[in-house]
Structure formats: C-alpha cells, structure tokens
Design a protein around this motif. Structure first.
Motif, PDB file in Angstrom:
ATOM      1  N   GLN A   2     -35.834   1.570  24.595  1.00 41.68           N
ATOM      2  CA  GLN A   2     -37.220   1.997  24.564  1.00 41.68           C
ATOM      3  C   GLN A   2     -38.163   0.885  25.003  1.00 41.68           C
ATOM      4  OE1 GLN A   2     -38.260   3.037  20.569  1.00 41.68           O
ATOM      5  NE2 GLN A   2     -37.601   1.114  19.694  1.00 41.68           N
ATOM      6  N   SER A 205     -26.806   0.683  15.579  1.00 39.82           N
ATOM      7  CA  SER A 205     -28.105   0.185  16.022  1.00 39.82           C
ATOM      8  C   SER A 205     -28.046  -0.300  17.460  1.00 39.82           C
ATOM      9  CB  SER A 205     -28.562  -0.966  15.112  1.00 39.82           C
ATOM     10  OG  SER A 205     -28.762  -0.528  13.795  1.00 39.82           O
ATOM     11  N   SER A 208     -27.842   2.826  19.827  1.00 40.43           N
ATOM     12  CA  SER A 208     -28.771   3.923  19.561  1.00 40.43           C
ATOM     13  C   SER A 208     -29.849   4.025  20.637  1.00 40.43           C
ATOM     14  CB  SER A 208     -29.437   3.727  18.199  1.00 40.43           C
ATOM     15  OG  SER A 208     -30.479   2.773  18.276  1.00 40.43           O
ATOM     16  N   ASN A 209     -30.534   5.149  20.651  1.00 40.42           N
ATOM     17  CA  ASN A 209     -31.600   5.371  21.623  1.00 40.42           C
ATOM     18  C   ASN A 209     -32.782   4.420  21.405  1.00 40.42           C
ATOM     19  OD1 ASN A 209     -30.270   7.451  22.945  1.00 40.42           O
ATOM     20  ND2 ASN A 209     -31.114   9.025  21.603  1.00 40.42           N
ATOM     21  N   LYS A 210     -32.946   3.933  20.178  1.00 36.34           N
ATOM     22  CA  LYS A 210     -34.064   3.046  19.876  1.00 36.34           C
ATOM     23  C   LYS A 210     -33.676   1.568  19.909  1.00 36.34           C
ATOM     24  CE  LYS A 210     -35.238   5.065  15.957  1.00 36.34           C
ATOM     25  NZ  LYS A 210     -36.009   5.373  14.729  1.00 36.34           N
ATOM     26  N   GLY A 261     -32.452   1.907  14.028  1.00 38.01           N
ATOM     27  CA  GLY A 261     -31.957   3.099  13.354  1.00 38.01           C
ATOM     28  C   GLY A 261     -30.484   3.366  13.617  1.00 38.01           C
ATOM     29  N   ALA A 263     -27.291   6.521  13.800  1.00 40.02           N
ATOM     30  CA  ALA A 263     -27.195   7.716  14.638  1.00 40.02           C
ATOM     31  C   ALA A 263     -26.155   8.700  14.087  1.00 40.02           C
ATOM     32  CB  ALA A 263     -26.873   7.291  16.077  1.00 40.02           C
ATOM     33  N   ARG A 365     -33.143  13.499  12.346  1.00 40.75           N
ATOM     34  CA  ARG A 365     -33.703  12.152  12.540  1.00 40.75           C
ATOM     35  C   ARG A 365     -32.661  11.215  13.125  1.00 40.75           C
ATOM     36  NH1 ARG A 365     -33.730   7.498   9.258  1.00 40.75           N
ATOM     37  NH2 ARG A 365     -32.675   8.641   7.587  1.00 40.75           N
ATOM     38  N   ASN A 368     -30.988  12.718  16.732  1.00 38.25           N
ATOM     39  CA  ASN A 368     -31.871  12.490  17.886  1.00 38.25           C
ATOM     40  C   ASN A 368     -31.813  11.053  18.375  1.00 38.25           C
ATOM     41  OD1 ASN A 368     -32.707  15.146  17.824  1.00 38.25           O
ATOM     42  ND2 ASN A 368     -34.581  14.729  16.674  1.00 38.25           N
ATOM     43  N   ASN A 369     -31.298  10.166  17.528  1.00 33.27           N
ATOM     44  CA  ASN A 369     -31.184   8.756  17.906  1.00 33.27           C
ATOM     45  C   ASN A 369     -29.823   8.440  18.519  1.00 33.27           C
ATOM     46  OD1 ASN A 369     -32.384   6.174  18.069  1.00 33.27           O
ATOM     47  ND2 ASN A 369     -31.366   5.502  16.190  1.00 33.27           N
TER      48      ASN A 369
END
Length: 388
Positions: A2, A205, A208-210, A261, A263, A365, A368-369
């Motif tokens: 991100q 982590s 993850s997408n974040k 986050g 996942a 939550r 989506n990650n």
C-alpha cells in the motif's frame, strides 16, 4: 504494497533478562499518584510465585494491589464481563496484566470498560472504543501473541462459535516489561504453539495486502529471531538466549501485525477455536503451511524473500524453489514441535467443513487482507487437508 501506512505501539518498552525484578520501579515511572492497582493474572503465575513477587514489590512502595485470577484461557465475552462486574466495584489507577495472550487481551478490554459506558459486544470491531482506558502495564509470560504491543484484543463468542476482535488505538499499553526469565518455565506444548503463533503473525504480515516498509522490517527480524530459536526453546527450555529471541521475535511480530494485519490463516483459525476449542496457536500452526500453499501463486516473490531469514540456503534456487522450501520448513517445524495435524482429534468431521468455511467467511476484515481471494470452496479444501 500500500501507498499509505502507519505505525503505533506501546508508549514504553523495557526488556531484558531479570527486568521483572524491578517491575515496581518501572511502573512507578508512570506517575507519583499511583495508589491502587488491579493485577490481572492466571493461576500458574500464582503457583510460580510471579504474581506474589510483583504484588510484594508494589506493596513495598505503598501501593495497594488487588489480584484477579478469574480470566479463563481463550476467554469468552461473558467471562470478561463477569470479571469486570467484580473489579468495577473498586477504583484503580493502573491495570497490570501478567500472563499469556488471553490475560493481556482481557486486561486491555477491562481497562476500556472502566472508562467507557459500553458493553464488550458494542466495541467488537474496529475503532469503536470512544475514550482511553485506565493506563495498562502488560507483562507477557509467553512468546506468542505479541498482544503487549498490538491494538487488538480477541474474545470468544460461544453462541456464534467464533472469535472476534476489539481493535482500537486505546488498547495500546503505557508500559511493557519483557523478561525472558518469565518464559523459561513454559511447558513444551505451549512453547511450540505460541512460538508458531508468533511466526504466523510475522509471515502473514509480510505477505498481507497491507504490508509496508515499516511492517516488513519488524516481520523479517521476527522471522529471523524465531527461526533461529524456536526448536532450541522447545528442546532446551532453560535456554535464556533462545527464550529471549522468542520473546523479542513475538513482540516484533505483534508490531508487524499492528501495521499490516494478519490474513486468511487467522480467519480460518477463529472458527476452530470458537467451535472446537482448539487453542489459537495450534489452530494457526495447523493451517499455516496449507494456506501458504494456497496463496503460493500470489506470494511466491514475497515468500522467497523469507527464505534467507529462515536460515534456508537459496544459492542457485529460483523464487519458486525458495518459496517452496519455506513451506517445507514450516511443515518440518510442525512435525518436530509435535503440533497436531488432524482435526479429527478435536471432533471435526467431513460434514462440518461447510459450516467451518461459512464461519470463516464472516471474518472479512482478515480475508480482505489476504493476497489471494479465498472462496468457500477454497476454505473447505484447506480444512479438508487437515482431516487425515
């Protein structure tokens, strides 16, 4: 990765061998008007003498201490509310949590219940806590959740057969004390499960997408520390060096997940804990290699970067080969750490997979990650792999 990201953690961290011996001095730094403290802990901390040692330290400074040992392992919403009903009869300046992840999470929730006119159910989710809680001091005695440095607190909802989190900036503690000596007495099975839980936090982590540059730094160092020490901590529990690496690695994993986050591993683990009472670390450990195999085509590059800090020699390997070695090593750990690999041991049957997958699908939550979309059929397939 991100474009925008942020990082926050505990206000102060004190770490090192025997730091617990000066815990009262560290706590005194939080203010001169500390008169009453609630110590939330567990029966094992009483048996080992740690709870009494801390109480004596504080009492010698003229501080009154009430000790509560009523929080259950993997606590339910009702259990925490019952404890709150009891402790809310008194007024406290600080709430101290001494124990494993369940104790630390419960301490954080109790602290905000004391200052917010709310129920636990009303704050389940993200950013629903309106006001800061009573200042908290968190002293972990396991190397697993990283709860001492996260904004998360997990509770079990038996009626929904699921675990759900409270996520809030108000859950960060004022002070964390990290003493590896407190973890030396951990039984082997808890060392294994909590250690793999910490590793799961870091690896999820990282993929993850974040994921971001800040979380990556903590995740990779956590992976390095845990990879070099988890088997030693399991096989030689009195190794303070290994215990310290695991404790710091767990903390770094908590810092990584605070920013990036977790996942799908965690999403699939929550129904196993909520419905079948499989402890969180064991559920994560069972699922981790299978979820990573599912994610492989979406994360092969990221997984290949994990190989080196895991101690895997990658010279001459392709990214695909290095990533496969990562999953292979995780499977090897679960074998050598005696992590259960068959859901049938817990009463899970083939006919239950649809229900498990549906429950996991509600944890949006975390799903989506995940770097790859996980559909119901995919979840059933992953669970199926654990029905030997």
């Amino acid at each position: 990765m991100q474009n925008l990201y942020q990082f926050q953690t505990a206000e102060r961290i004190i770490a090192g061998e025997n730091s617990f011996q000066k815990a009262a001095d560290h706590i005194s730094l939080l203010g001169t008007d500390i008169k009453n403290i609630l110590l939330v802990t567990q029966p094992s901390m009483k048996r080992l003498g740690f709870a009494d040692e801390l109480k004596n330290q504080l009492t010698n400074k003229g501080i009154h201490v009430d000790v509560n040992i009523q929080i259950q392992p993997e606590p339910t919403l009702e259990n925490i509310e019952e404890v709150f009903s009891e402790v809310s009869k008194n007024s406290y300046d600080i709430v101290v949590g001494l124990g494993g992840g369940s104790i630390l999470d419960s301490t954080k929730i109790l602290s905000v219940l004391m200052t917010n006119d709310c129920s636990i159910e009303s704050i389940l989710g993200t950013d629903l806590v309106q006001h800061p809680g009573i200042p908290t001091v968190l002293i972990p005695t396991t190397s697993g959740t990283g709860a001492e440095v996260t904004p998360n607190a997990i509770v079990t909802l038996p009626d929904k057969e699921l675990k759900i989190g409270v996520v809030s900036k108000h859950l960060y503690p004022k002070l964390v004390i990290m003493d590896p000596v407190l973890t030396v007495s951990l039984p082997k099975e808890i060392t294994a499960a909590t250690g793999m839980d910490a590793f799961t936090h870091s690896l999820e982590s990282f993929i993850s997408n974040k994921a971001n540059p800040i979380s990556d730094m903590f995740a990779l160092e956590s992976i390095r520390l845990i990879s070099s020490s988890i088997l030693e901590a399991y096989q030689q529990g009195d190794s303070v060096r290994a215990r310290e690496n695991m404790l710091i690695g767990s903390m770094y994993g908590g810092m990584a997940l605070s920013s990036a986050g977790t996942a799908a591993v965690h999403a699939l683990a929550y129904p196993l804990g909520g419905k079948y009472k499989i402890t969180h670390g064991v559920a994560n450990s069972m699922l981790l290699p299978h979820v990573m195999e599912f994610n492989m085509d979406a994360v092969v590059h990221r997984l290949s970067l994990v190989a080196e800090p895991m101690g895997i020699i990658t010279l001459g390997m392709s990214k695909e080969q290095a990533a496969a070695k990562v999953v292979e090593k995780i499977k090897s750990w679960t074998y050598h750490l005696n992590i259960p690999q068959d859901l049938k041991e817990y009463g899970v049957k083939d006919k239950n997979l649809e229900e498990l997958a549906y429950s996991a699908s509600q944890v949006t939550r975390l799903l989506n990650n995940n770097p790859k979309t996980v559909e119901m059929k995919d979840m059933k397939m992953i669970y199926k792999k654990l029905l030997a």
